[in-house]
Design an enzyme around this catalytic site. Sequence first.
Site, mmCIF file in Angstrom:
data_model
loop_
_atom_site.group_PDB
_atom_site.id
_atom_site.type_symbol
_atom_site.label_atom_id
_atom_site.label_comp_id
_atom_site.label_asym_id
_atom_site.label_seq_id
_atom_site.Cartn_x
_atom_site.Cartn_y
_atom_site.Cartn_z
ATOM 1 N N LYS A 39 43.700 37.352 38.888
ATOM 2 C CA LYS A 39 43.591 38.673 38.291
ATOM 3 C C LYS A 39 42.267 39.363 38.704
ATOM 4 C CE LYS A 39 41.683 39.834 34.357
ATOM 5 N NZ LYS A 39 40.870 41.093 34.616
ATOM 6 N N GLU A 73 32.377 30.007 38.105
ATOM 7 C CA GLU A 73 30.848 30.358 38.779
ATOM 8 C C GLU A 73 30.386 31.431 37.787
ATOM 9 O OE1 GLU A 73 29.446 29.612 41.466
ATOM 10 O OE2 GLU A 73 30.946 28.146 42.545
ATOM 11 N N CYS A 130 25.371 37.592 41.592
ATOM 12 C CA CYS A 130 25.139 36.699 40.577
ATOM 13 C C CYS A 130 23.758 35.605 41.046
ATOM 14 C CB CYS A 130 26.226 35.710 40.082
ATOM 15 S SG CYS A 130 26.939 34.995 41.812
ATOM 16 N N GLU A 136 20.178 37.435 32.474
ATOM 17 C CA GLU A 136 20.754 38.183 33.168
ATOM 18 C C GLU A 136 20.779 39.519 33.137
ATOM 19 O OE1 GLU A 136 23.958 36.849 36.522
ATOM 20 O OE2 GLU A 136 24.812 37.429 34.656
HETATM 21 P P1 NAI Z 1 33.630 39.226 32.223
HETATM 22 O O1 NAI Z 1 33.135 37.807 32.516
HETATM 23 O O2 NAI Z 1 33.894 39.721 31.288
HETATM 24 O O3 NAI Z 1 34.654 39.738 33.423
HETATM 25 C C1 NAI Z 1 34.959 38.775 34.693
HETATM 26 C C2 NAI Z 1 36.497 38.760 34.688
HETATM 27 O O4 NAI Z 1 36.893 38.159 33.700
HETATM 28 C C3 NAI Z 1 37.229 40.033 34.761
HETATM 29 O O5 NAI Z 1 38.190 40.054 35.609
HETATM 30 C C4 NAI Z 1 37.557 40.179 33.109
HETATM 31 O O6 NAI Z 1 38.905 41.099 32.879
HETATM 32 C C5 NAI Z 1 37.975 38.780 32.847
HETATM 33 N N1 NAI Z 1 37.838 38.162 31.415
HETATM 34 C C6 NAI Z 1 37.224 38.949 30.508
HETATM 35 N N2 NAI Z 1 37.501 38.373 29.328
HETATM 36 C C7 NAI Z 1 38.195 37.164 29.582
HETATM 37 C C8 NAI Z 1 38.916 36.211 28.772
HETATM 38 N N3 NAI Z 1 38.686 36.010 27.433
HETATM 39 N N4 NAI Z 1 39.668 35.230 29.382
HETATM 40 C C9 NAI Z 1 39.967 35.186 30.763
HETATM 41 N N5 NAI Z 1 39.426 36.313 31.536
HETATM 42 C C10 NAI Z 1 38.672 37.141 30.989
HETATM 43 O O7 NAI Z 1 32.339 40.283 32.787
HETATM 44 P P2 NAI Z 1 31.865 41.615 32.335
HETATM 45 O O8 NAI Z 1 32.047 41.901 31.176
HETATM 46 O O9 NAI Z 1 32.494 42.550 33.307
HETATM 47 O O10 NAI Z 1 30.400 41.708 32.862
HETATM 48 C C11 NAI Z 1 29.295 41.111 31.772
HETATM 49 C C12 NAI Z 1 28.160 40.333 32.513
HETATM 50 O O11 NAI Z 1 28.624 39.288 33.187
HETATM 51 C C13 NAI Z 1 27.429 41.282 33.426
HETATM 52 O O12 NAI Z 1 26.514 41.983 33.127
HETATM 53 C C14 NAI Z 1 26.830 39.997 34.489
HETATM 54 O O13 NAI Z 1 25.635 39.844 33.610
HETATM 55 C C15 NAI Z 1 27.811 39.023 34.180
HETATM 56 N N6 NAI Z 1 28.563 38.767 35.600
HETATM 57 C C16 NAI Z 1 28.477 37.985 36.494
HETATM 58 C C17 NAI Z 1 29.144 37.873 37.427
HETATM 59 C C18 NAI Z 1 29.071 36.712 38.570
HETATM 60 O O14 NAI Z 1 29.315 36.869 39.827
HETATM 61 N N7 NAI Z 1 28.662 35.578 38.040
HETATM 62 C C19 NAI Z 1 30.093 38.979 37.900
HETATM 63 C C20 NAI Z 1 30.365 39.836 36.585
HETATM 64 C C21 NAI Z 1 29.568 39.771 35.561
#
Ligand code: NAI
Length: 487
Positions: A192, A266, A300, A397
């Site tokens: 996804k 990650e 990240c 972050e």
């Molecule tokens: P998120 O963790 O909500 O989204 C990442 C992925 O997880 C997306 O595909 C989303 O649809 C999915 N997701 C969301 N809730 C889920 C659940 N309960 N179960 C399974 N999958 C789920 O990240 P978001 O809200 O877009 O960003 C929030 C913060 O997270 C950012 O401001 C940043 O600080 C951090 N982040 C870190 C990343 C990294 O590469 N380590 C990448 C993106 C965000």
Amino acid sequence: MQENKVELGGDWTYAPAPEDKKHVKIEKRYDLFINGKFVKPAKGKYFDTISPSTEEVLSQIAEADEKDVDTAVKAARNAYDKVWKKMPAKERGKYIFRIARMIQERSRELAVIESMNGGKPIRESRDIDVPLAANHFFYYAGWADKLEYAFPGKKPQSLGVVGQIIPWNFPLLMAAWKIAPALATGNTVVLKPAETTSLTALKLAEIIQESGLPDGVVNIVTGHGKTGAAIVNHPLVNKVAFTGSTDVGKIIQKAVAGTNKKVTLELGGKAANIVFEDAPIDQAVEGIVNGIFFNQGHVCCAGSRLFVQEGVAEELIRKLKDRMQTLIVGDPLDKNTDIGAINSKEQLQKIDHYLKLGSEEGAEMYQPSCSIPSKGFFCKPTLFLHASQSHRIVQEEIFGPVLTVQTFRTIEEVVEKANNIPYGLSAGVWTDKGSKIFNLTQNLRAGVIWANTYNKFDPTSPFGGYKESGFGREGGLHGLMPYLELT
Ligand code: NAI
Ligand code: MG
């Protein structure tokens, strides 16, 4: 979109150099890629995907619900049992090589779509995201029939169906990081993409379909968090691989606890970029700029905390401010652009919140005088000087082009400060002395440490973190392990 003239420190301007997008084909609507075909979502629901730099709607994306996820997981299970598990590894490798070559062939289109949908500068999507995505497929294709040599004395066995959930900061590249090792190790996939950046994953679905990969080996389902949760919770999923926020990482860990599912996470980061007095200062300034302003700080492993040794602090900060004056913020499709659009309105709001907070906490904010487009989601590169260890802008972050600056006197002091946060993904060190580099690689709790460079990636080297940055490694030989049972 606003007039695309770029101001450089107010004195002179570059003529716009926008990348052509006429060759790019984006459908009005995208369905789910399940069992080798594009199929409508069970409930018939779609959501808009936009360009964060213009706010225009680019396409409509299918919202997969539990039923769709169930169909996708069953297709993956069926493909695993009937085809993929039985196929000689050498044959599996051929498909992966083919996908790699097709990504190369369509690299221009993929780069433009990545910049349109995600907001990152075309220079990056063209030179980093897309070539690295192809390289990951090439690299792991090579391992497919050599797994016994990767783990001598062991009998590597695939796991079954892997559920993979990826974020919006490197949409195609993260899909490659996830899919390539999973296929090379003989697993089948339900992936996804993030809701704001589904387009290149769907283009990859087209490539996979054209490559002739057997139906159901890779399934790509789009949607929001609920769709992700349905993948994580599906009983036929044998392993979950996630990249994203620490909050969701914790939810996933709870969800798989007590099941037989394997999991790799990650998560976030708050990397220290450490400059010693004996460092090549000009080079360090470039590395600092690359470390935090690259991809709008949506990285990240971004070098978001600068530590500079007292003796060179004044000179370095002066040079850093000068360099920031020359950075161009604007149209992601313009080849002159250094900093593109923030990926979403929500993310811009989060960054703005931290900008306010930093000033309230008493740090001194600096932004260059560059202009930013009036439409779309943009943020100026920002420094917070005189930040202190207890500030939330130092501990949390931000995931934007925001750098906190702290000074230090001794190596012991900087190690302690650098380690004193919940994260441990990456770090950078700038010095002329190899002994200092080794001291830090021994003492910093970070998965990746760059010396006299920053944000360098290669499919052959493992990547991953400590503490709240998650666990499991991706890339290199290590990146095979989470997808195998080694008996
Ligand atoms: P998120 O963790 O909500 O989204 C990442 C992925 O997880 C997306 O595909 C989303 O649809 C999915 N997701 C969301 N809730 C889920 C659940 N309960 N179960 C399974 N999958 C789920 O990240 P978001 O809200 O877009 O960003 C929030 C913060 O997270 C950012 O401001 C940043 O600080 C951090 N982040 C870190 C990343 C990294 O590469 N380590 C990448 C993106 C965000
Ligand atoms: Mg979220």
